[in-house]
Design an enzyme around this catalytic site. Structure first.
Site, PDB file in Angstrom:
ATOM      1  N   TYR A  57    -105.944  26.211  53.801  1.00  0.00           N
ATOM      2  CA  TYR A  57    -104.788  26.612  53.485  1.00  0.00           C
ATOM      3  C   TYR A  57    -103.695  25.773  53.535  1.00  0.00           C
ATOM      4  O   TYR A  57    -103.899  24.565  54.449  1.00  0.00           O
ATOM      5  CB  TYR A  57    -104.259  28.130  54.196  1.00  0.00           C
ATOM      6  CG  TYR A  57    -103.992  27.911  55.526  1.00  0.00           C
ATOM      7  CD1 TYR A  57    -102.731  27.750  56.083  1.00  0.00           C
ATOM      8  CD2 TYR A  57    -104.835  28.147  56.689  1.00  0.00           C
ATOM      9  CE1 TYR A  57    -102.502  27.416  57.202  1.00  0.00           C
ATOM     10  CE2 TYR A  57    -104.576  27.798  57.772  1.00  0.00           C
ATOM     11  CZ  TYR A  57    -103.393  27.638  58.288  1.00  0.00           C
ATOM     12  OH  TYR A  57    -102.943  27.455  59.521  1.00  0.00           O
ATOM     13  N   GLY A  78     -83.682   2.748  29.383  1.00  0.00           N
ATOM     14  CA  GLY A  78     -83.745   1.149  29.780  1.00  0.00           C
ATOM     15  C   GLY A  78     -84.437   0.584  28.500  1.00  0.00           C
ATOM     16  O   GLY A  78     -84.040  -0.757  28.090  1.00  0.00           O
ATOM     17  N   MET A 130     -85.128  -0.448  24.281  1.00  0.00           N
ATOM     18  CA  MET A 130     -84.319  -0.881  23.542  1.00  0.00           C
ATOM     19  C   MET A 130     -83.803   0.426  22.665  1.00  0.00           C
ATOM     20  O   MET A 130     -84.684   1.189  22.117  1.00  0.00           O
ATOM     21  CB  MET A 130     -84.790  -2.132  22.508  1.00  0.00           C
ATOM     22  CG  MET A 130     -83.721  -2.572  21.548  1.00  0.00           C
ATOM     23  SD  MET A 130     -84.423  -3.767  20.466  1.00  0.00           S
ATOM     24  CE  MET A 130     -84.659  -2.468  19.104  1.00  0.00           C
ATOM     25  N   SER A 189    -104.335  23.309  62.894  1.00  0.00           N
ATOM     26  CA  SER A 189    -103.071  23.146  61.905  1.00  0.00           C
ATOM     27  C   SER A 189    -102.452  21.755  61.964  1.00  0.00           C
ATOM     28  O   SER A 189    -102.030  21.490  62.811  1.00  0.00           O
ATOM     29  CB  SER A 189    -102.103  24.328  62.040  1.00  0.00           C
ATOM     30  OG  SER A 189    -101.107  24.190  61.027  1.00  0.00           O
ATOM     31  N   LYS A 218     -94.017   7.860  20.259  1.00  0.00           N
ATOM     32  CA  LYS A 218     -93.230   7.807  19.060  1.00  0.00           C
ATOM     33  C   LYS A 218     -93.969   7.672  17.903  1.00  0.00           C
ATOM     34  O   LYS A 218     -94.406   8.544  16.997  1.00  0.00           O
ATOM     35  CB  LYS A 218     -92.000   7.185  18.872  1.00  0.00           C
ATOM     36  CG  LYS A 218     -90.903   7.657  18.073  1.00  0.00           C
ATOM     37  CD  LYS A 218     -89.796   6.761  18.186  1.00  0.00           C
ATOM     38  CE  LYS A 218     -88.760   6.950  19.346  1.00  0.00           C
ATOM     39  NZ  LYS A 218     -87.670   5.873  19.559  1.00  0.00           N
ATOM     40  N   CYS A 228     -99.344  22.481  58.073  1.00  0.00           N
ATOM     41  CA  CYS A 228     -98.007  23.256  58.170  1.00  0.00           C
ATOM     42  C   CYS A 228     -96.729  22.303  58.263  1.00  0.00           C
ATOM     43  O   CYS A 228     -95.708  22.871  58.634  1.00  0.00           O
ATOM     44  CB  CYS A 228     -97.810  24.028  59.316  1.00  0.00           C
ATOM     45  SG  CYS A 228     -98.138  23.229  61.132  1.00  0.00           S
ATOM     46  N   HIS A 253     -81.155  15.523  60.020  1.00  0.00           N
ATOM     47  CA  HIS A 253     -81.617  16.635  60.913  1.00  0.00           C
ATOM     48  C   HIS A 253     -81.185  17.960  59.710  1.00  0.00           C
ATOM     49  O   HIS A 253     -81.946  18.770  59.671  1.00  0.00           O
ATOM     50  CB  HIS A 253     -80.950  17.062  62.152  1.00  0.00           C
ATOM     51  CG  HIS A 253     -81.319  18.033  62.782  1.00  0.00           C
ATOM     52  ND1 HIS A 253     -80.370  19.399  63.053  1.00  0.00           N
ATOM     53  CD2 HIS A 253     -82.461  18.339  63.611  1.00  0.00           C
ATOM     54  CE1 HIS A 253     -80.947  20.244  63.494  1.00  0.00           C
ATOM     55  NE2 HIS A 253     -82.125  19.711  64.100  1.00  0.00           N
ATOM     56  N   ARG A 273     -91.651  15.597  19.434  1.00  0.00           N
ATOM     57  CA  ARG A 273     -92.406  15.320  20.678  1.00  0.00           C
ATOM     58  C   ARG A 273     -92.231  16.679  21.589  1.00  0.00           C
ATOM     59  O   ARG A 273     -91.266  17.623  21.107  1.00  0.00           O
ATOM     60  CB  ARG A 273     -91.745  14.432  21.555  1.00  0.00           C
ATOM     61  CG  ARG A 273     -90.237  14.587  21.951  1.00  0.00           C
ATOM     62  CD  ARG A 273     -89.405  13.337  22.506  1.00  0.00           C
ATOM     63  NE  ARG A 273     -87.965  13.519  22.181  1.00  0.00           N
ATOM     64  CZ  ARG A 273     -86.979  12.755  22.469  1.00  0.00           C
ATOM     65  NH1 ARG A 273     -87.496  11.460  23.029  1.00  0.00           N
ATOM     66  NH2 ARG A 273     -85.889  12.660  21.978  1.00  0.00           N
ATOM     67  N   ARG A 319     -87.795   0.597  16.168  1.00  0.00           N
ATOM     68  CA  ARG A 319     -87.751   1.821  17.069  1.00  0.00           C
ATOM     69  C   ARG A 319     -88.685   1.433  18.173  1.00  0.00           C
ATOM     70  O   ARG A 319     -89.735   1.211  17.936  1.00  0.00           O
ATOM     71  CB  ARG A 319     -87.990   3.305  16.595  1.00  0.00           C
ATOM     72  CG  ARG A 319     -87.176   3.263  15.173  1.00  0.00           C
ATOM     73  CD  ARG A 319     -87.724   4.437  14.766  1.00  0.00           C
ATOM     74  NE  ARG A 319     -87.428   5.914  15.301  1.00  0.00           N
ATOM     75  CZ  ARG A 319     -87.817   7.110  15.002  1.00  0.00           C
ATOM     76  NH1 ARG A 319     -88.609   7.083  13.690  1.00  0.00           N
ATOM     77  NH2 ARG A 319     -87.224   7.901  15.481  1.00  0.00           N
TER      78      ARG A 319
HETATM   79  P1  ADP Z   1     -84.686   7.736  20.676  1.00  0.00           P
HETATM   80  O1  ADP Z   1     -85.673   7.263  21.075  1.00  0.00           O
HETATM   81  O2  ADP Z   1     -83.197   7.278  21.344  1.00  0.00           O
HETATM   82  O3  ADP Z   1     -84.725   8.999  20.181  1.00  0.00           O
HETATM   83  P2  ADP Z   1     -84.978   6.916  17.683  1.00  0.00           P
HETATM   84  O4  ADP Z   1     -85.774   5.831  17.202  1.00  0.00           O
HETATM   85  O5  ADP Z   1     -85.579   8.229  17.529  1.00  0.00           O
HETATM   86  O6  ADP Z   1     -84.436   6.796  19.076  1.00  0.00           O
HETATM   87  O7  ADP Z   1     -83.895   6.865  16.861  1.00  0.00           O
HETATM   88  C1  ADP Z   1     -82.696   7.856  16.901  1.00  0.00           C
HETATM   89  C2  ADP Z   1     -82.142   8.066  15.626  1.00  0.00           C
HETATM   90  O8  ADP Z   1     -82.267   7.220  14.596  1.00  0.00           O
HETATM   91  C3  ADP Z   1     -83.349   9.073  14.953  1.00  0.00           C
HETATM   92  O9  ADP Z   1     -83.015  10.280  15.507  1.00  0.00           O
HETATM   93  C4  ADP Z   1     -82.934   8.992  13.759  1.00  0.00           C
HETATM   94  O10 ADP Z   1     -81.589  10.021  13.336  1.00  0.00           O
HETATM   95  C5  ADP Z   1     -82.335   7.753  13.391  1.00  0.00           C
HETATM   96  N1  ADP Z   1     -83.587   6.949  12.798  1.00  0.00           N
HETATM   97  C6  ADP Z   1     -84.597   6.391  13.324  1.00  0.00           C
HETATM   98  N2  ADP Z   1     -85.276   5.821  12.131  1.00  0.00           N
HETATM   99  C7  ADP Z   1     -84.854   6.326  11.039  1.00  0.00           C
HETATM  100  C8  ADP Z   1     -85.054   6.240   9.572  1.00  0.00           C
HETATM  101  N3  ADP Z   1     -86.254   5.436   9.350  1.00  0.00           N
HETATM  102  N4  ADP Z   1     -84.311   6.608   8.683  1.00  0.00           N
HETATM  103  C9  ADP Z   1     -83.207   7.251   9.148  1.00  0.00           C
HETATM  104  N5  ADP Z   1     -82.530   7.725  10.471  1.00  0.00           N
HETATM  105  C10 ADP Z   1     -83.722   6.942  11.459  1.00  0.00           C
HETATM  106 MG    MG Z   2     -85.376   9.777  18.682  1.00  0.00          MG
END
Ligand code: ADP
Ligand code: MG
Ligand code: MG
Length: 896
Positions: free
Chosen positions: A864, A105, A107, A777, A26, A844, A468, A352, A96
């Site tokens: 092969y 898993g 945050m 083989s 990210k 094989c 099986h 991404r 984030r």
């Molecule tokens: P995930 O990894 O689950 O995609 P994100 O970090 O992308 O989580 O956050 C989820 C959503 O939160 C983003 O798609 C966006 O809509 C919102 N978000 C994250 N950061 C901001 C920000 N700085 N301003 C506004 N919305 C945000």
């Molecule tokens: Mg996201």
């Protein structure tokens, strides 16, 4: 001094996309988008190295971190023109998580951080919009309360529901500033009640609490499990992104949305996405309100009644289109993007490379090659070979209705509809009459093979992914649902029950081996084909790969499928089903119970013409491509008659009394048949069997050669050699029969005689064996069993525990165990080549269709791989990728 913090935003960044290891996916892409001049709210990334430091140093931070964070904050504050914690003009941020690869898993994002009672009042005054302010504040308390403080969501949702009830409204959008303000109070009280301390008001405490929570989430059980399953090292760590908030919830000129730069299910070059007006964060995917489409085309295709962004926010849409073009041209791949619109201005929050179906992946790769965005090698490298499985089996028509009555394990992909039958014989009988059947059994055993072959699909109520039924079905390319435990089978009554549904013998059912669904009635299916983009890309893969690809095929149907999917020969034709089929089993049993050679020959004479016909058909279909035929391999034990009826049948055919049959059957019973009278041992003790098979092979080859004028290339394979002398004895026999057939027919057939290497002793004696054997083989199924001393049929009960506890990284029957079984392959290869440098080498086992194992086979230098017909395209692609990977490691010593 180390740099722990990297800033981004405002048209420039300290990071780049290539710095994914340090900044997480990210963070690296936020930096890259900033560098591209796209509108990204300013922020900074705390590196994955801080995470590593944190865990290596008793959950403390590097000394310089606080200072670097403060400096990065100052830059954001300047860019935004607001201050973190300021009572009049507060800056709010999101926190984030973001590892190198996205991972469940970790945050969840916390939005609107920096709000407290004081800054909220300031924001309300400054924005003139208390509804927006207190909506944001309550969201923040819920998100922070949940992900940082561990207070369950339902507490907050209950309070919200109660409040709406009190107010007599049903939609969140019907609530105003006073409502949200009241809820903020209730939420704070709830947090205090749950946690025993008040909700933190100090923005700095909030910030560091969230940062620690991100690092802490690296070690949640879910994250740990996911890493283990996907072999992600513990020391990669996660990064933390802190970013200025932009608001999609400030009114009707605001929105939040997600999009793909192409259609992710078809790969079509069209913008595809959804958004919500006056909303924040992940409201779009949360399903609270129905989102709107970006394009009119998307709206029409999905029969949406809501206006598209193209219609209601044309300016923003046009800008988003430009972003889309820029991102695709830059990343040269389909992107999955997240954005927010604040008061008519577009902000980019994530990009991404997007997840896609196999069909879309092929289309995108081929299209981008044609547009010269990528070259052929990149196109080939980009497709996940395993994903092709989606395209290689009959599928249920997605438009059809399904009445699912039970679920089991998706044991072998593909879908099939047919009449339920409850025994292998019944399956064969009905199939012979042209009916399509699904074989339903509690579990299957080798005696059901003929029924499994005859059936269009297999359903069992017991057993796992390596039972099986599952293994055999995958090998045959039959759809299979295994272990559907809710079903009760009454084999006598020939019914199957689940709750109040009863399926009787002959009633239509449908199974989906890709999902594990068992469906009442017939659901139409769609046949796979290799054409269009799929065929184009496979052609490119063939130009790149070095490994040959063959198929394991026992029947004409298998052989045809193999050719259709591009197999260059048959690497393993098992002849056992040829003995289990119909009348042959009786002749076979007659042979077994015969007490002398003459009796055995008489019985085998009945089988010879049938076996010859089998081979004639295979040779015709394979049109001169090599065909490796394995002499009879299974334990004699498996052919024994069991029931009195079966014994009577044999007695009658052989013209002996029942007691003789019973006595002989009892004598031939074995304790461990898989380690017993089987493989080449059969041919040593009953040379008549091998002789008959060799004769059938050479006569068939001679006949087809005469008929078509094309050469036929049989490769006769002797199974389960342990001692070189075993091989020599059988090779002499095979050569002798070849000579006899040549003399009788006047046709010269060029052939090879080789062996399966499936016992460790054979590996160690490979140099000696190769003196006479013209090919090896590797039978890696048995080689894995004999190396581990582990029975594949019984391993399911403890293999899962072994995998869970990390004793085995993966099921060695699915992906080759490189250190053990792989090492044996390496040794056998070296020793075999030491005496016969041009020895032909293949594999094989089921591993032949597993991409990681294919790569291993490439590296170890085999000629092969041979796999189930339905996995041939997967193996072709995996072999090409193995060649590409090798070229890459040779080309450049290292790339940053
Ligand atoms: P995930 O990894 O689950 O995609 P994100 O970090 O992308 O989580 O956050 C989820 C959503 O939160 C983003 O798609 C966006 O809509 C919102 N978000 C994250 N950061 C901001 C920000 N700085 N301003 C506004 N919305 C945000
Ligand atoms: Mg996201
Ligand atoms: Mg074997």
């Amino acid at each position: 001094m180390s740099q722990w913090v990297y800033g981004f935003g405002d048209g420039r960044a300290e990071g780049r996309a290539e710095m994914r290891n340090l900044l997480g996916g990210k963070g690296a892409n936020l930096a890259e988008m900033s560098n591209l001049g796209l509108p990204v709210p300013p922020g900074f990334t705390i590196t994955t190295e801080v995470c590593t430091y944190y865990y290596a140093n008793g959950k403390t931070y590097p000394a310089e971190l606080e200072d670097q964070v403060a400096k990065a904050f100052a830059i954001i504050e300047k860019a935004v023109g607001a201050r973190f914690g300021d009572a009049k003009n507060p800056l709010l941020v999101s926190v984030r998580s973001g590892a190198r690869v996205s991972m469940p898993g970790m945050m969840d994002t916390v939005l609107n951080l920096g709000l407290n009672d004081e800054t909220a009042a300031g924001l309300a005054a400054q924005s003139g919009d208390p509804r927006f302010t207190y909506d944001s504040y309550r969201r923040f308390i819920q998100m922070y309360g949940n992900v940082v403080l561990g207070v369950d969501h339902h507490h907050f949702e209950e309070l919200l529901e109660l409040h709406k009830e009190d107010r007599g409204v049903t939609l969140d959008t019907e609530l105003g500033a006073e409502d949200w303000k009241a809820l903020v109070g209730a939420y704070k009280a709830k947090v205090e009640e749950e946690r025993g301390e008040p909700f933190p008001q100090d923005p700095m405490v909030q910030l560091w609490g969230a940062i620690s929570a991100v690092f802490g989430s690296w070690h949640t059980p879910r994250a740990v499990t996911y890493r283990r399953l996907h072999r992600i090292p513990e020391d990669w760590g996660t990064a933390v992104n802190v970013q200025a908030m932009v608001f999609g919830n400030m009114g009707d000129d605001c929105a939040t949305g997600v999009a793909f730069t192409r259609n992710p299910s078809t790969g079509e070059d069209e913008f595809y996405g959804e958004f919500l007006v006056n909303a924040q964060g992940e409201d779009v995917v949360a399903g609270i309100r129905t989102p709107q489409h970006l394009t009119v085309k998307g709206k029409t295709a999905n029969r949406s009644t809501l206006p598209a962004m193209e219609e209601v926010m044309p300016g923003v849409f046009a800008e988003l289109e430009r972003v889309r073009e820029k991102l695709e041209a830059h990343y040269r791949d389909m992107q999955d993007i997240e954005f927010t619109v604040q008061k008519g201005k577009l902000w980019m929050l994530q990009t991404r490379s997007g997840k896609r179906t196999a069909a879309a992946a092929l289309r995108i790769a081929v299209d981008m090659e044609q547009k010269k965005l990528i070259d052929r090698r990149q196109a080939v490298a980009r497709i996940d070979p395993a994903s092709l499985d989606q395209l290689l089996h009959p599928m249920l028509d997605p438009k059809a209705k399904r009445n699912v009555i039970a679920r089991g394990l998706p044991a072998s992909p593909g879908a099939a509809a047919g009449r339920a039958v409850f025994s292998a014989d019944e399956a064969e009988d009905r199939a012979a009459k042209g009916e399509t059947v699904i074989l339903v059994r509690v579990e299957t055993s080798p005696e059901d093979i003929h029924g499994m072959h005859a059936a269009a699909g297999i359903l069992t109520t017991r057993g796992g992914m390596t039972s099986h039924a599952a293994v055999v079905a995958r090998g045959m390319g039959r759809p299979c649902v295994a272990g559907a435990g809710d079903l009760r089978i009454d084999a006598k009554a020939r019914t199957m029950k689940v709750r109040d549904v009863v399926v009787r013998d002959g009633e239509m059912i449908t199974i989906d081996g890709g999902t594990g669904e068992v469906i009442l009635g017939e659901v139409p299916t769609i046949q796979p084909e290799m054409s269009g983009d799929f065929a184009t890309l496979m052609g490119w893969a063939d130009e790149i790969r070095r490994l040959g690809i063959r198929a394991n095929a026992d029947t004409p149907t298998d052989a045809r499928t193999a050719r259709r999917f591009g197999a260059e020969g048959i690497g393993l034709c098992r002849t056992e089903h040829m003995f289990f089929d119909g009348d042959r089993i009786i002749a076979m049993r007659e042979m077994i119970i015969a007490e002398n050679t003459a009796g055995r020959r008489a019985a085998l004479d009945k089988i010879l013409p049938m076996q010859r016909e089998d081979f004639i058909e295979l040779f015709r279909i394979m049109k001169g491509l090599p065909v490796t035929i394995r002499l009879l391999d299974p334990p004699l034990h498996e052919f024994l008659p069991h029931t009195t009826a079966e014994m009577e049948e044999v007695a009658k055919a052989a013209g002996v009394d029942l007691d003789t049959v019973r006595h002989r059957a009892a004598m031939l019973k074995e304790q461990n048949p898989m380690l017993g009278h089987r493989g080449c041992r059969l041919g040593i003790s009953y040379p008549e069997i091998s002789e008959m098979q060799a004769r059938a092979i050479f006569e068939a080859a001679a006949a087809v050669q005469k008929e078509t004028g094309e050469t036929v290339e049989p490769e006769v394979m002797v199974p389960l050699i342990a001692v070189p002398r075993e091989f020599d004895i059988l090779k002499e026999l095979i050569d002798r029969v070849a000579g006899e057939v040549k003399a009788a027919t006047g046709v010269e057939v060029s052939y090879l005689v080789g062996t399966m290497i499936e016992l460790p002793r054979a590996v160690l004696c490979a140099a000696e064996i190769a003196k006479t054997a013209e090919f090896f083989s590797y039978g890696t199924n048995d080689l894995t069993q004999t190396t581990y001393g582990l029975s594949r049929d019984d391993a399911a009960s403890f293999l899962q525990t072994y995998e869970r506890r990390g004793i085995l990284a993966q099921d060695p029957f699915i992906s080759i165990d490189v250190e053990g079984v792989g090492e044996l392959v390496r040794i056998g290869t070296e020793r075999g080549r030491s005496t016969r440098p041009d020895i032909k080498l293949g594999i094989c086992g089921e591993h032949g269709g597993d991409p990681a194992s294919v790569r291993f086979c490439h590296e170890v230098g085999l000629d092969y791989v041979s796999c189930s017909p339905y996995r041939v395209p997967i193996a072709r692609l995996a072999a090409a990728q193995a060649a590409l990977a090798e070229a890459e490691t040779q080309a450049e010593p290292s790339q940053v």
